[in-house]
Motif scaffolding. Structure first.
Motif, short mmCIF file in Angstrom:
data_model
loop_
_atom_site.label_atom_id
_atom_site.label_comp_id
_atom_site.label_asym_id
_atom_site.label_seq_id
_atom_site.Cartn_x
_atom_site.Cartn_y
_atom_site.Cartn_z
N ARG A 118 -21.68 12.09 -7.38
CA ARG A 118 -21.73 10.78 -6.75
C ARG A 118 -21.14 9.76 -7.72
O ARG A 118 -21.33 9.88 -8.93
N LEU A 176 -21.52 8.56 -1.59
CA LEU A 176 -22.37 7.47 -1.12
C LEU A 176 -21.75 6.92 0.16
O LEU A 176 -20.53 6.82 0.27
N ALA A 232 -27.67 -3.28 -1.98
CA ALA A 232 -28.45 -2.55 -0.98
C ALA A 232 -28.00 -2.87 0.44
O ALA A 232 -28.17 -2.05 1.35
N GLU A 233 -27.42 -4.06 0.65
CA GLU A 233 -26.95 -4.41 1.99
C GLU A 233 -25.86 -3.47 2.49
O GLU A 233 -25.68 -3.29 3.70
N ASN A 289 -25.66 -0.24 1.80
CA ASN A 289 -26.09 1.15 1.90
C ASN A 289 -26.12 1.62 3.34
O ASN A 289 -26.70 0.97 4.21
N ASP A 336 -26.59 5.21 3.87
CA ASP A 336 -27.13 6.57 3.85
C ASP A 336 -28.34 6.66 4.78
O ASP A 336 -28.99 5.65 5.06
N GLU A 351 -32.09 7.22 6.26
CA GLU A 351 -33.28 6.51 5.80
C GLU A 351 -33.99 7.19 4.63
O GLU A 351 -34.43 6.53 3.69
N TYR A 367 -32.78 9.33 2.41
CA TYR A 367 -31.95 9.71 1.26
C TYR A 367 -32.39 8.92 0.03
O TYR A 367 -32.93 7.81 0.12
N ARG A 368 -32.14 9.52 -1.13
CA ARG A 368 -32.42 8.83 -2.38
C ARG A 368 -31.51 7.60 -2.51
O ARG A 368 -30.33 7.65 -2.15
N ARG A 369 -32.06 6.51 -3.05
CA ARG A 369 -31.29 5.28 -3.23
C ARG A 369 -30.83 5.18 -4.68
O ARG A 369 -31.59 5.48 -5.61
N PHE A 370 -29.60 4.71 -4.88
CA PHE A 370 -29.02 4.65 -6.22
C PHE A 370 -28.72 3.23 -6.68
O PHE A 370 -28.21 3.04 -7.79
N GLU A 371 -29.01 2.22 -5.86
CA GLU A 371 -28.66 0.85 -6.24
C GLU A 371 -29.25 0.43 -7.59
O GLU A 371 -28.52 -0.16 -8.41
#
Length: 410
Positions: A339, A358, A383-384, A386, A388, A390, A392-396
């Motif tokens: 990623r 992503l 984050a706006e 994103n 992916d 619901e 999924y892991r978030r990377f922000e």
């Protein structure tokens, strides 16, 4: 569709030798891999065309008489027109390699190519793919799904490094190798050699390496399909030459999509725009011109998307393989990947994104670029964008910490 909206009484005929009904060309790979059936690649139900009074005519056009305004077909039929739109798309590149027309050698663009691939794959245990673009990696994935060993010849030192920046190119290169594909970089095709049966039996590279194979995929890009214009007097260059209204120099003849070469003023090179979204935009624009509601064609903000095996890729704005003067590239990569996110900044404003693995919202990225948002603003509101699923892991947070603490300028 646009002409029909604007001119409900006109007779509209769509001519194709390839297929009766419109289908999604990028979906050919999923048909071969068994993920879709052909009928599921058609964006419209078959009854749609008659309901819209769009006549479908199956046949190969072999000649265009622009003075008589008449098309000639391979079966000696003719068709008169008042206005003619050429949307003949692309054909696979060939560069005069010895043996390039042997049985078992093919590109991947049309339904006929798909049919040939079914036959060629039956006898193939080892395939060689020449050219490291998007069609090449799709063909590699298709063949691997049939347990055919694949050697991938790429003349660059890393996959698609003439388009992707080094980190993204290296990421895809590692992914290709991890899937068991023999990726040979810095390798160029010299000739294709036949066996006793006359079909392909091996290829030879410019370095002198001979690779036995029963199938060769020529995927070194595509070029505009100009065959239908031969002898017509319709001006061509790399493609069919058109202005900003997608008009040729011949009255009532237009071109759009992969086959169109848009003339530009001054020393700037004429534009070939061979991606799906520009084809769609050009179709709507030229439809307005033909229907008598002309406006200049505008491609808008550049974007594209693709899938490298199981890695999704999106690009918004212009992200060059090497930073141009005045640009700063900020790159984040997940250590356990694959990623990554690249944000391009110029003059204090964000001008482009590359997303690897992503999913970003197109409209959000487009708005940030058009509004000349700063890097700090984009990171604060990342984050706006994103998109992916619901859970999924978030990377922000990781991206924000990395780029705020020590952004990597390439």
């Amino acid at each position: 569709q646009t002409i029909r909206e604007l001119q409900p009484e006109w007779r509209i005929t769509i001519v194709s030798g390839e297929s009766t009904y419109h289908y999604s060309r990028p979906a050919l790979m999923y048909v071969f891999m068994g993920h879709m059936r052909y009928q599921e690649t058609k964006p419209f139900e078959d009854h749609y065309w008659a309901e819209q009074r769009l006549d479908l005519m199956r046949g190969w056009v072999t000649g265009i008489d622009t003075e008589a305004k008449r098309l000639s077909f391979s079966d000696e039929r003719t068709l008169d027109y008042d206005k003619l739109l050429l949307a003949t798309g692309s054909i696979s590149n060939k560069f005069g390699w010895p043996g390039q027309d042997l049985p078992g050698v093919q590109g991947l663009y049309s339904l006929m190519d798909l049919k040939a691939l079914y036959e060629n794959a039956k006898r193939a245990k080892h395939a060689v793919i020449v050219g490291g673009g998007l069609i090449g990696i799709e063909l590699a994935e298709m063949l691997v799904s049939r347990n055919i060993t694949v050697t991938f010849l790429v003349r660059e030192q890393s996959y698609w490094s003439n388009v992707l920046p080094p980190e993204e190119s290296a990421m895809v290169t590692r992914l290709i190798q991890a899937h068991g594909i023999d990726l040979q970089t810095g390798a160029e095709l010299a000739e294709i050699l036949p066996g006793e049966d006359g079909a392909v039996a091996s290829v030879k590279t410019k370095a002198g390496q001979e690779i036995p194979c029963q199938l060769v995929g020529l995927t070194a890009g595509v070029r505009p399909n100009l065959a239908v214009t031969e002898g017509s007097g319709i001006p061509t260059g790399r493609g069919i030459l058109v202005n900003d209204w997608l008009e040729t120099d011949i009255p009532d003849v237009y071109a759009a999509g992969d086959c169109a070469e848009i003339k530009t003023a001054g020393e700037e090179r004429n534009r070939l725009e061979q991606v799906w979204y520009t084809g769609k935009l050009q179709g709507r624009a030229v439809g307005k011109v033909i229907a008598g509601h002309p406006e200049d064609y505008d491609a808008g903000l550049w974007y594209n998307s693709a899938k490298f095996l199981d890695l999704e890729y999106q690009t918004y704005g212009r992200v060059w393989a090497k930073p141009r003067e005045g640009e700063t590239h900020h790159w984040w990569e997940e250590p356990t990947g694959p990623r990554g996110l690249r944000i391009v900044e110029e003059g204090g404003a964000v001008t482009g994104f590359n997303a690897m693995g992503l999913r970003l919202r197109h409209r959000v990225c487009e708005r940030w670029i058009l509004e000349k948002a700063s890097l700090d603003y984009v990171l604060e509101h990342l984050a706006e964008a994103n998109f992916d699923p619901e859970l999924y892991r978030r990377f922000e947070p990781e991206i924000q910490r990395a780029l705020r603490a020590a952004p990597v300028s390439v």
